[in-house]
Design an enzyme around this catalytic site. Structure first.
Site, mmCIF file in Angstrom:
data_model
loop_
_atom_site.group_PDB
_atom_site.id
_atom_site.type_symbol
_atom_site.label_atom_id
_atom_site.label_comp_id
_atom_site.label_asym_id
_atom_site.label_seq_id
_atom_site.Cartn_x
_atom_site.Cartn_y
_atom_site.Cartn_z
ATOM 1 N N SER A 1 -23.572 -38.052 -4.280
ATOM 2 C CA SER A 1 -22.670 -38.165 -3.019
ATOM 3 C C SER A 1 -22.088 -39.116 -2.951
ATOM 4 O O SER A 1 -22.567 -40.432 -3.337
ATOM 5 C CB SER A 1 -23.410 -37.715 -1.774
ATOM 6 O OG SER A 1 -22.585 -37.918 -0.513
ATOM 7 N N LYS B 1 -25.053 -26.784 6.891
ATOM 8 C CA LYS B 1 -24.057 -26.779 7.923
ATOM 9 C C LYS B 1 -24.045 -25.930 9.314
ATOM 10 O O LYS B 1 -23.702 -26.241 10.229
ATOM 11 C CB LYS B 1 -22.588 -26.759 7.361
ATOM 12 C CG LYS B 1 -22.251 -27.996 6.625
ATOM 13 C CD LYS B 1 -20.712 -27.719 5.969
ATOM 14 C CE LYS B 1 -20.200 -29.006 5.378
ATOM 15 N NZ LYS B 1 -18.820 -28.852 5.143
ATOM 16 N N ASP C 1 -14.074 -31.087 8.898
ATOM 17 C CA ASP C 1 -13.369 -30.707 7.515
ATOM 18 C C ASP C 1 -11.869 -30.285 7.745
ATOM 19 O O ASP C 1 -11.107 -30.745 7.076
ATOM 20 C CB ASP C 1 -14.014 -29.286 6.912
ATOM 21 C CG ASP C 1 -15.462 -29.556 6.322
ATOM 22 O OD1 ASP C 1 -15.435 -30.777 6.106
ATOM 23 O OD2 ASP C 1 -16.083 -28.859 6.194
ATOM 24 N N GLY D 1 -10.511 -18.324 -0.772
ATOM 25 C CA GLY D 1 -11.893 -18.574 -0.482
ATOM 26 C C GLY D 1 -11.801 -18.557 1.207
ATOM 27 O O GLY D 1 -10.864 -18.362 1.954
ATOM 28 N N GLY E 1 -15.245 -19.600 2.678
ATOM 29 C CA GLY E 1 -16.494 -20.212 3.127
ATOM 30 C C GLY E 1 -16.087 -21.345 4.124
ATOM 31 O O GLY E 1 -15.034 -21.196 4.977
ATOM 32 N N GLY E 2 -17.075 -22.358 4.485
ATOM 33 C CA GLY E 2 -16.972 -23.275 5.530
ATOM 34 C C GLY E 2 -15.861 -23.813 5.468
ATOM 35 O O GLY E 2 -15.331 -24.245 6.544
ATOM 36 N N ARG F 1 -15.350 -11.217 4.704
ATOM 37 C CA ARG F 1 -15.624 -12.546 5.131
ATOM 38 C C ARG F 1 -14.373 -13.149 5.223
ATOM 39 O O ARG F 1 -14.116 -13.794 6.291
ATOM 40 C CB ARG F 1 -16.173 -13.319 4.060
ATOM 41 C CG ARG F 1 -17.437 -13.156 3.655
ATOM 42 C CD ARG F 1 -18.220 -14.160 2.917
ATOM 43 N NE ARG F 1 -18.304 -15.569 3.385
ATOM 44 C CZ ARG F 1 -19.005 -16.593 2.791
ATOM 45 N NH1 ARG F 1 -19.426 -16.657 1.663
ATOM 46 N NH2 ARG F 1 -18.828 -17.843 3.556
ATOM 47 N N ILE G 1 -9.473 -28.529 -3.085
ATOM 48 C CA ILE G 1 -10.490 -29.329 -2.372
ATOM 49 C C ILE G 1 -11.680 -29.708 -3.235
ATOM 50 O O ILE G 1 -12.488 -30.610 -2.868
ATOM 51 C CB ILE G 1 -11.158 -28.684 -1.104
ATOM 52 C CG1 ILE G 1 -12.046 -27.545 -1.392
ATOM 53 C CG2 ILE G 1 -9.921 -28.114 -0.117
ATOM 54 C CD1 ILE G 1 -12.715 -27.149 -0.076
ATOM 55 N N GLY H 1 -8.399 -33.145 -4.162
ATOM 56 C CA GLY H 1 -9.784 -32.909 -3.099
ATOM 57 C C GLY H 1 -10.323 -34.124 -2.721
ATOM 58 O O GLY H 1 -10.599 -34.136 -1.525
#
Length: 277
Positions: A13, A64, A100, A126, A128-129, A155, A218, A241
């Site tokens: 990270s 998350k 985010d 997408g 997702g989160g 989704r 991203i 990103g």
């Protein structure tokens, strides 16, 4: 000040690098540590984390959603999104936030302010989160028509219908999005497709992309994904990103400290750091 990150895997990270520089810029003495947790013993490790008495911490995959059951309170935006990426310790109580969407929008506005002077047609790839955060922030702060393309329509529908107001846009298959690609002012790729080590992967073709479209990905490792390379070759303007990565971190830092820092001076340094990654 004691800060950190929980997730798995997180050993590579860049959050410690970013937040150490933010602490230095704000003249705050402190540290930012990595806490790699195992999903099977999450609750036990959270109990240990409380004893660490952190002032705040970030949360990344796969926790998350899981972290939300361990918090004392959750910001309304994070509740709407069903995900938390930032936790603040307020007098011993853990409060959850999600930076985010706000980080993405701020980074996009900083680079292309003219995009927000008009009604635009956008495509988010997408569901997702990260996509949720971007979609709802874009929906709440602009009058855009926003289509969502995802491998599973369920989704995408959940993402569009979350919150009080219905979305202004369509739910598409990836093939349908590809066929409409020329009609968009803004295209945002939010999946992990094209991330190291799968550098040649690309979620859809941009063969029919219109010149001057703004195309965002991203994914930040690599800096230039296959998706962005094709967009640039077609004459599009690109948004990388690492820009979102920095700006969402800046918002988290502001939640913890109440201090707004100048992020633009760090953007070039972050880019150089990623080039050497």
């Amino acid at each position: 000040m004691k800060l950190g990150l929980i997730g798995n895997p997180i050993k590579h990270s860049l959050s410690p690098w970013i937040h150490t520089r933010l602490l230095n810029q704000a003249n705050i003495a402190g540290s930012y540590e990595l806490y790699e947790m195992e999903p099977g013993s999450f609750k036990e490790q959270v109990s240990f984390l409380r004893k660490e008495a952190l002032d705040g911490f970030n949360v990344t995959v796969p926790f998350k959603q899981k972290i939300m059951t361990e918090l004392d309170d959750i910001d309304e935006q994070a509740k709407l999104l069903g995900a938390v990426n930032t936790v603040k310790n307020l007098d011993g109580k853990w409060i959850g936030y999600n930076t985010d969407g706000k980080g993405f929008l701020h980074s996009l506005r900083a680079k292309y302010p003219e995009l927000f002077d008009k009604n635009i047609k956008a495509l988010i790839i997408g569901a997702g989160g990260a996509a949720k955060g971007i979609y709802h922030t874009l929906k709440n702060e602009t009058t855009s028509h926003i289509d969502i393309a995802n491998r599973t329509s369920e989704r995408a529908r959940e993402m569009m219908e979350a919150g009080a107001e219905s979305g202004n846009g369509d739910i598409l298959t990836l093939q349908e999005a590809e066929s409409r690609i020329a009609s968009y002012d803004l295209i945002i790729q939010t999946t992990t497709v094209g991330m190291k080590p799968n550098l040649e992967q690309q979620i859809i073709s941009l063969k029919n992309l219109s010149e001057d479209t703004i195309v965002s990905d991203i994914v930040y490792q690599p800096l230039m994904t296959s998706f962005l390379k094709e967009a640039q070759a077609k004459g599009a303007r690109i948004h990388q990103g690492h820009e979102m990565l920095l700006y969402q971190a800046v918002y988290a830092f502001e939640i913890w400290t109440g201090i707004s820092v100048e992020e633009s001076r760090l953007l070039g340094e972050l880019e150089e750091q990623l080039k050497g990654a």
